[in-house]
Motif scaffolding. Structure first.
Motif, mmCIF file in Angstrom:
data_model
loop_
_atom_site.group_PDB
_atom_site.id
_atom_site.type_symbol
_atom_site.label_atom_id
_atom_site.label_comp_id
_atom_site.label_asym_id
_atom_site.label_seq_id
_atom_site.Cartn_x
_atom_site.Cartn_y
_atom_site.Cartn_z
ATOM 1 N N GLN A 144 -10.780 26.658 -39.330
ATOM 2 C CA GLN A 144 -11.943 25.771 -39.376
ATOM 3 C C GLN A 144 -11.997 24.932 -40.658
ATOM 4 O OE1 GLN A 144 -14.051 25.226 -36.799
ATOM 5 N NE2 GLN A 144 -12.665 26.559 -35.667
ATOM 6 N N GLN A 145 -11.237 25.316 -41.682
ATOM 7 C CA GLN A 145 -11.207 24.555 -42.929
ATOM 8 C C GLN A 145 -10.091 23.512 -42.947
ATOM 9 O OE1 GLN A 145 -11.338 27.237 -46.388
ATOM 10 N NE2 GLN A 145 -12.161 28.818 -45.038
ATOM 11 N N LEU A 146 -9.243 23.524 -41.922
ATOM 12 C CA LEU A 146 -8.132 22.584 -41.856
ATOM 13 C C LEU A 146 -8.592 21.217 -41.379
ATOM 14 C CD1 LEU A 146 -5.400 24.888 -40.240
ATOM 15 C CD2 LEU A 146 -5.684 24.317 -42.670
ATOM 16 N N LYS A 147 -7.770 20.204 -41.637
ATOM 17 C CA LYS A 147 -8.024 18.848 -41.171
ATOM 18 C C LYS A 147 -6.763 18.309 -40.509
ATOM 19 C CE LYS A 147 -11.342 17.841 -44.862
ATOM 20 N NZ LYS A 147 -11.654 16.972 -46.020
ATOM 21 N N ILE A 148 -6.953 17.413 -39.558
ATOM 22 C CA ILE A 148 -5.807 16.752 -38.930
ATOM 23 C C ILE A 148 -5.019 16.009 -40.012
ATOM 24 C CG2 ILE A 148 -5.081 15.036 -37.225
ATOM 25 C CD1 ILE A 148 -6.297 17.491 -35.962
ATOM 26 N N ASP A 149 -3.714 16.057 -39.960
ATOM 27 C CA ASP A 149 -2.793 15.401 -40.882
ATOM 28 C C ASP A 149 -2.661 16.150 -42.205
ATOM 29 O OD1 ASP A 149 -0.886 13.379 -41.101
ATOM 30 O OD2 ASP A 149 -2.192 12.141 -42.337
ATOM 31 N N GLN A 150 -3.167 17.391 -42.271
ATOM 32 C CA GLN A 150 -3.047 18.200 -43.478
ATOM 33 C C GLN A 150 -1.706 18.915 -43.501
ATOM 34 O OE1 GLN A 150 -6.343 20.857 -44.021
ATOM 35 N NE2 GLN A 150 -5.453 21.882 -45.785
ATOM 36 N N SER A 151 -1.134 19.039 -44.706
ATOM 37 C CA SER A 151 0.132 19.756 -44.867
ATOM 38 C C SER A 151 -0.138 21.246 -45.053
ATOM 39 C CB SER A 151 0.890 19.221 -46.081
ATOM 40 O OG SER A 151 1.266 17.875 -45.883
ATOM 41 N N LEU A 152 0.661 22.048 -44.381
ATOM 42 C CA LEU A 152 0.493 23.502 -44.418
ATOM 43 C C LEU A 152 1.881 24.139 -44.377
ATOM 44 C CD1 LEU A 152 -1.759 25.704 -44.264
ATOM 45 C CD2 LEU A 152 -1.574 25.566 -41.787
ATOM 46 N N ALA A 153 2.160 25.033 -45.325
ATOM 47 C CA ALA A 153 3.468 25.698 -45.362
ATOM 48 C C ALA A 153 3.477 26.890 -44.413
ATOM 49 C CB ALA A 153 3.792 26.149 -46.780
ATOM 50 N N HIS A 154 4.468 26.928 -43.531
ATOM 51 C CA HIS A 154 4.654 28.003 -42.560
ATOM 52 C C HIS A 154 5.980 28.691 -42.868
ATOM 53 C CE1 HIS A 154 1.925 25.201 -40.605
ATOM 54 N NE2 HIS A 154 1.552 26.171 -39.792
ATOM 55 N N ASN A 155 5.927 29.927 -43.387
ATOM 56 C CA ASN A 155 7.148 30.589 -43.861
ATOM 57 C C ASN A 155 7.907 29.692 -44.829
ATOM 58 O OD1 ASN A 155 6.711 32.942 -42.484
ATOM 59 N ND2 ASN A 155 8.388 32.707 -41.036
ATOM 60 N N GLY A 156 7.136 28.921 -45.623
ATOM 61 C CA GLY A 156 7.731 28.049 -46.628
ATOM 62 C C GLY A 156 8.132 26.682 -46.136
ATOM 63 N N CYS A 157 7.905 26.390 -44.853
ATOM 64 C CA CYS A 157 8.277 25.096 -44.270
ATOM 65 C C CYS A 157 7.023 24.246 -44.098
ATOM 66 C CB CYS A 157 8.970 25.319 -42.936
ATOM 67 S SG CYS A 157 9.424 23.798 -42.096
ATOM 68 N N CYS A 158 6.989 23.088 -44.728
ATOM 69 C CA CYS A 158 5.823 22.209 -44.673
ATOM 70 C C CYS A 158 5.732 21.531 -43.305
ATOM 71 C CB CYS A 158 5.917 21.162 -45.777
ATOM 72 S SG CYS A 158 4.512 20.039 -45.810
ATOM 73 N N LEU A 159 4.626 21.785 -42.605
ATOM 74 C CA LEU A 159 4.369 21.162 -41.304
ATOM 75 C C LEU A 159 2.988 20.510 -41.335
ATOM 76 C CD1 LEU A 159 5.609 24.027 -38.932
ATOM 77 C CD2 LEU A 159 6.850 21.939 -39.539
ATOM 78 N N THR A 160 2.797 19.499 -40.505
ATOM 79 C CA THR A 160 1.542 18.754 -40.465
ATOM 80 C C THR A 160 0.664 19.214 -39.314
ATOM 81 O OG1 THR A 160 2.633 16.815 -41.411
ATOM 82 C CG2 THR A 160 0.534 16.440 -40.294
ATOM 83 N N VAL A 161 -0.598 19.473 -39.594
ATOM 84 C CA VAL A 161 -1.554 19.852 -38.556
ATOM 85 C C VAL A 161 -1.824 18.625 -37.682
ATOM 86 C CG1 VAL A 161 -3.908 20.651 -38.086
ATOM 87 C CG2 VAL A 161 -2.627 21.591 -40.030
ATOM 88 N N VAL A 162 -1.579 18.740 -36.379
ATOM 89 C CA VAL A 162 -1.765 17.601 -35.471
ATOM 90 C C VAL A 162 -2.932 17.791 -34.506
ATOM 91 C CG1 VAL A 162 0.662 16.906 -35.609
ATOM 92 C CG2 VAL A 162 -0.048 18.508 -33.816
ATOM 93 N N GLU A 163 -3.423 19.019 -34.403
ATOM 94 C CA GLU A 163 -4.534 19.290 -33.474
ATOM 95 C C GLU A 163 -5.252 20.560 -33.899
ATOM 96 O OE1 GLU A 163 -4.711 20.701 -28.876
ATOM 97 O OE2 GLU A 163 -3.540 18.874 -29.235
ATOM 98 N N ILE A 164 -6.574 20.558 -33.757
ATOM 99 C CA ILE A 164 -7.384 21.741 -34.071
ATOM 100 C C ILE A 164 -8.297 22.024 -32.887
ATOM 101 C CG2 ILE A 164 -9.118 22.741 -35.625
ATOM 102 C CD1 ILE A 164 -8.056 20.825 -37.805
#
Length: 198
Positions: free
Chosen positions: A32-52
């Motif tokens: 709930q604190q995330l925003k669309i187009d936010q960068s988030l590291a997943h197992n150290g891999c930077c991915l962009t949030v595209v949908e919430i």
């Protein structure tokens, strides 16, 4: 930019092929604190949030990312280390991590050392990617100190808190982990290589 300090773990809820890419839907405590187009590291891999959507969010991994990381080995139910990008208004724990996985390694050994764990990881050492004892390394997004540095492998010591709080507790011998080598070390290696040519 990240620090390698895992905030929480997320669980893979859905996996959908999207041409040569894969869409991953995950569930985590801070969705709930995330925003669309936010960068988030997943197992150290930077991915962009595209949908919430409620407690779930979606990210897309392109073909190159899938080939270079352990993301292609995820299944529904896989636990993933998560870290939001660095805020420049606090202390910098860990070390500077870009969220760009350099290569993967294979878990070679896991040893219980009086409650802590010594994990040995094998990888193909090159002039560009190497480790040094007491240097920094990022394993599955976790900032760690190299305990022992060998030819084509290294060991890291995991304290009980990190073992329990991250997905390290799920590792088995033969598992694939994401590795990001220290950015300063990579620059030094490149400069030394360039100077050797001249």
């Amino acid at each position: 930019m990240f620090t390698g300090i895992v905030e929480t773990t997320g669980i893979v809820e859905a996996i959908q092929q999207n041409e040569s890419n894969i869409d991953f839907t995950l569930n985590c405590l801070f969705t709930q604190q995330l925003k669309i187009d936010q960068s988030l590291a997943h197992n150290g891999c930077c991915l962009t949030v595209v949908e919430i959507n409620d407690t779930n969010y979606k990210v897309t991994a392109i073909k190159e990312t899938l080939e270079k990381t352990n993301l292609g080995k995820w299944n529904i139910g896989t636990e993933v280390n998560l870290e939001r990008c660095l805020k420049f208004d606090g202390r910098l724990d860990g070390h500077l991590v870009q969220g760009h996985v350099d290569k993967t390694g294979i878990v070679k050994n896991i040893k219980d050392v009086d409650g802590s764990f010594l994990i040995t990881i094998a990888y193909q050492e090159t002039d560009e990617y190497t480790t040094v004892s007491q240097g920094s390394i990022t394993v599955n997004g976790i900032s760690l100190t190299v305990a022992e540095s060998g030819a084509n492998d290294f060991s890291v010591a995991i304290i009980p808190y990190t073992w329990d709080f991250t997905n390290m507790k799920n590792l088995k011998i033969g598992d694939t982990v994401n590795l990001e080598f220290d950015i300063i070390g990579k620059y030094v290696n490149k400069l030394l290589k360039k100077n050797a040519v001249h």
